[in-house]
Design a protein around this motif. Structure first.
Motif, PDB file in Angstrom:
ATOM      1  N   LEU A 160      33.429  34.522  28.181  1.00  0.00           N
ATOM      2  CA  LEU A 160      34.357  34.618  28.658  1.00  0.00           C
ATOM      3  C   LEU A 160      34.723  35.029  30.753  1.00  0.00           C
ATOM      4  CD1 LEU A 160      36.909  36.490  27.185  1.00  0.00           C
ATOM      5  CD2 LEU A 160      36.871  35.053  26.929  1.00  0.00           C
ATOM      6  N   GLY A 161      33.341  35.276  31.056  1.00  0.00           N
ATOM      7  CA  GLY A 161      33.242  35.482  32.561  1.00  0.00           C
ATOM      8  C   GLY A 161      33.697  36.364  33.318  1.00  0.00           C
ATOM      9  N   THR A 162      34.407  37.390  33.113  1.00  0.00           N
ATOM     10  CA  THR A 162      34.950  38.607  33.284  1.00  0.00           C
ATOM     11  C   THR A 162      34.191  39.632  33.313  1.00  0.00           C
ATOM     12  OG1 THR A 162      35.342  39.740  30.371  1.00  0.00           O
ATOM     13  CG2 THR A 162      37.695  38.038  32.352  1.00  0.00           C
ATOM     14  N   VAL A 163      33.185  39.557  33.706  1.00  0.00           N
ATOM     15  CA  VAL A 163      32.019  40.343  34.424  1.00  0.00           C
ATOM     16  C   VAL A 163      32.202  41.743  35.060  1.00  0.00           C
ATOM     17  CG1 VAL A 163      28.955  41.349  33.891  1.00  0.00           C
ATOM     18  CG2 VAL A 163      30.198  38.899  32.392  1.00  0.00           C
ATOM     19  N   ASP A 164      32.267  42.690  35.106  1.00  0.00           N
ATOM     20  CA  ASP A 164      31.955  44.210  36.558  1.00  0.00           C
ATOM     21  C   ASP A 164      31.065  43.901  36.019  1.00  0.00           C
ATOM     22  OD1 ASP A 164      32.387  45.556  33.556  1.00  0.00           O
ATOM     23  OD2 ASP A 164      34.482  45.787  34.654  1.00  0.00           O
TER      24      ASP A 164
ATOM     25  N   VAL B 278      32.521  39.313  26.866  1.00  0.00           N
ATOM     26  CA  VAL B 278      32.424  39.567  27.732  1.00  0.00           C
ATOM     27  C   VAL B 278      32.161  38.627  29.025  1.00  0.00           C
ATOM     28  CG1 VAL B 278      32.653  40.827  29.970  1.00  0.00           C
ATOM     29  CG2 VAL B 278      33.331  41.630  27.957  1.00  0.00           C
ATOM     30  N   TRP B 279      31.060  38.250  28.187  1.00  0.00           N
ATOM     31  CA  TRP B 279      30.113  37.175  29.498  1.00  0.00           C
ATOM     32  C   TRP B 279      30.348  35.947  28.924  1.00  0.00           C
ATOM     33  CZ3 TRP B 279      26.317  38.522  33.047  1.00  0.00           C
ATOM     34  CH2 TRP B 279      25.870  39.715  33.230  1.00  0.00           C
TER      35      TRP B 279
ATOM     36  N   GLN C  84      28.664  43.820  24.068  1.00  0.00           N
ATOM     37  CA  GLN C  84      29.019  42.825  25.523  1.00  0.00           C
ATOM     38  C   GLN C  84      28.698  41.482  25.807  1.00  0.00           C
ATOM     39  OE1 GLN C  84      26.732  45.329  25.667  1.00  0.00           O
ATOM     40  NE2 GLN C  84      27.441  46.943  25.742  1.00  0.00           N
TER      41      GLN C  84
END
Length: 55
Positions: free
Chosen positions: A21-25, A18-19, A15
């Protein structure tokens, strides 16, 4: 101790992008928490099982 380290390493590999890139959901947060917990649980069960077999 080793289980925690390996769990955090898995989080970084699985992950980390994703962290970064700041696209965390919500799913990523769940995976980030679950991954080390699963690894630690497996490590504890393995250690207990090895101790039981040794005795």
């Amino acid at each position: 101790m080793i289980g925690g380290f390996v769990g955090l390493l898995q989080v970084a590999v699985n992950q980390g992008d994703v962290w970064l890139l700041g696209t965390v959901d919500g799913v990523v947060v769940f995976k980030t928490i679950a991954s080390p917990l699963i690894t630690i649980t497996v490590a504890v069960i393995s250690a207990v099982w090895a101790d039981v077999e040794r005795k």
